[in-house]
Scaffold this active site. Structure first.
Site, PDB file in Angstrom:
ATOM      1  N   HIS A   1       0.829  -1.208   0.000  1.00 50.03           N
ATOM      2  CA  HIS A   1       0.000   0.000   0.000  1.00 50.03           C
ATOM      3  C   HIS A   1       0.865   1.260   0.000  1.00 50.03           C
ATOM      4  CE1 HIS A   1      -3.217  -2.690   1.373  1.00 50.03           C
ATOM      5  NE2 HIS A   1      -4.078  -1.698   1.240  1.00 50.03           N
TER       6      HIS A   1
ATOM      7  N   GLU B   1      13.245  14.440  -4.933  1.00 52.02           N
ATOM      8  CA  GLU B   1      12.960  15.086  -6.217  1.00 52.02           C
ATOM      9  C   GLU B   1      14.010  14.713  -7.254  1.00 52.02           C
ATOM     10  OE1 GLU B   1      10.399  19.072  -5.131  1.00 52.02           O
ATOM     11  OE2 GLU B   1      12.574  19.268  -5.307  1.00 52.02           O
TER      12      GLU B   1
ATOM     13  N   PHE C   1       7.706  18.487  -5.783  1.00 50.84           N
ATOM     14  CA  PHE C   1       6.723  18.378  -4.724  1.00 50.84           C
ATOM     15  C   PHE C   1       6.510  19.734  -4.050  1.00 50.84           C
ATOM     16  CE2 PHE C   1       8.858  14.229  -5.052  1.00 50.84           C
ATOM     17  CZ  PHE C   1       7.777  13.420  -5.331  1.00 50.84           C
TER      18      PHE C   1
ATOM     19  N   GLU D   1      12.803  21.896   1.516  1.00 57.33           N
ATOM     20  CA  GLU D   1      13.242  20.762   0.711  1.00 57.33           C
ATOM     21  C   GLU D   1      14.712  20.446   0.874  1.00 57.33           C
ATOM     22  OE1 GLU D   1      11.878  21.391  -3.271  1.00 57.33           O
ATOM     23  OE2 GLU D   1       9.794  20.962  -2.738  1.00 57.33           O
TER      24      GLU D   1
END
Length: 285
Positions: free
Chosen positions: A131, A258, A265, A278
Site C-alpha cells: 500500500h 525530487e 513536490f 526541501e
C-alpha cells in the site's frame, strides 16, 4: 463496488484546451471542472483537499494519469503499470476501527485501453502488494478502507520492507496525528530504474519507496507553510536486508527525493519557503 471517484486524464487534456473530467469533493458531489495550469505550472489543478500543497509534476506529463479516488489522489503510469505517486491528507477523523479485509481489486476507473493490474500479477513473485495510502490511514469508514485496496494504490515491495520500516513509519505518522491532533499531508511512491524489473503483466518493481510528510494545524494550507513547518522525507531501498533497519535510517531531504524521481513536490508552497524545507533532512516531525 459503486465507484464514486472521478478521473482526470492529464495526458489527454494538457495543452489541448479540453476540460478535464470533474473530480469529486469528499462528500461525493462534483466540483467545477479542473483545468491544466491553474495551480501547478506544468500540471493539473485538482480541486481536492489532498492537493492543498500542490500536485506533484515532472517533465513528462504523458505518463501521469491522475485519478481522484475521493480518499486519495493517484498518478498512474501506464508504462510502469503502477502508481508514480499517491497523495492524501491524514487527520484524526480518518482513523477508526474498521476491521481489515484484504479486498484487493482492479481499478475499473482507469481509462479504456489501459491495462488493469490485478492481484494475480503479484502471484508467484517475491513481492507484497505494498500500500502507498495504507489501510490504517483510512479505517474510519468501510468505504474509505475499501478504496485503499485498489491496485492503483499498490507497488511491489519486498515483504521485509512492507512489514518492516515502511509499516513502522506508517504507525509513527498515525501516532503523531493522535499526539498533536494535527493534519498530515503525505505523498508516497516509487523510485524506478530506467529499465526496472517486472512481475506479472509487466508491472514495474521500484528500487526504492519514498514518502514525504508535512505537518500542519487544522485549517492551515499552503499559505501558512513557513520555514519552521515540520516535514519528513524518507527513501527506503526495496532490497534484501532492509527489514533489519529502522525507518529513521532512511531519512533524507525532499530535494533528494525530487532528484531521484524527477517530480517537483510542494509546488503550491511559496518558492522561498519551499527551497528551505526541501533542502533540510530532519529525523522526526
Amino acid at each position: 463496488m459503486g465507484r464514486t471517484a472521478a478521473l482526470v486524464v492529464a495526458a489527454l487534456a494538457v495543452g489541448c484546451g479540453s476540460d478535464l473530467v470533474s473530480p469529486r469533493a469528499p462528500g461525493g458531489e462534483a466540483t467545477e471542472p479542473s483545468r491544466p495550469g491553474a495551480t501547478v505550472e506544468r500540471g493539473v489543478a485538482v480541486r481536492s483537499l489532498h492537493a492543498v500543497l500542490g500536485v506533484p509534476v515532472d517533465a513528462d506529463e504523458s505518463d501521469d494519469v491522475l485519478l481522484d479516488e475521493t480518499d486519495f489522489l493517484v498518478s498512474y503510469n501506464p508504462r510502469l503499470r503502477g502508481p508514480n505517486w499517491v497523495e492524501w491528507r491524514l487527520t484524526m477523523a480518518d482513523l477508526g476501527h474498521v476491521r481489515r479485509r484484504n479486498a484487493f481489486h482492479a481499478d475499473e476507473g482507469l481509462p479504456a485501453g489501459l491495462y488493469r493490474v490485478t492481484t494475480h500479477d503479484y502471484s508467484h513473485s517475491t513481492y507484497d502488494r505494498g500500500h502507498l495510502c495504507p489501510f490504517g490511514d483510512r479505517n474510519g469508514s468501510p468505504e474509505a478502507a475499501l478504496q485503499t485496496f485498489l491496485m492503483t494504490n499498490m507497488e511491489p515491495q519486498l515483504h521485509e520492507l512492507n512489514a518492516g520500516p515502511w509499516e513502522k513509519l506508517e504507525e509513527y505518522e498515525r501516532t503523531e496525528v493522535h499526539r498533536r491532533d494535527s493534519v498530515l499531508y503525505i505523498v508516497a511512491g516509487g523510485v524506478f530504474d530506467r529499465d526496472p524489473p517486472r512481475i506479472g503483466h509487466d508491472v514495474a518493481v521500484p528500487r526504492a519507496s519514498f514518502k514525504i510528510i508535512v505537518l500542519l494545524a487544522a485549517g492551515e494550507g499552503a499559505a501558512q507553510v513557513n520555514d519552521a513547518t515540520r516535514t519528513l522525507a524518507v527513501e527506503m531501498p526495496n532490497e534484501e536486508g532492509v527489514g533489519r533497519r529502522r525507518w529513521q535510517d532512511f531519512v533524507t531531504s525532499i530535494d533528494r527525493v525530487e532528484a531521484d524521481t524527477g517530480y517537483d513536490f510542494l509546488n503550491a508552497v511559496p518558492a522561498g519557503v519551499q527551497a528551505v524545507l526541501e533542502a533540510r533532512a530532519p529525523d522526526e516531525l
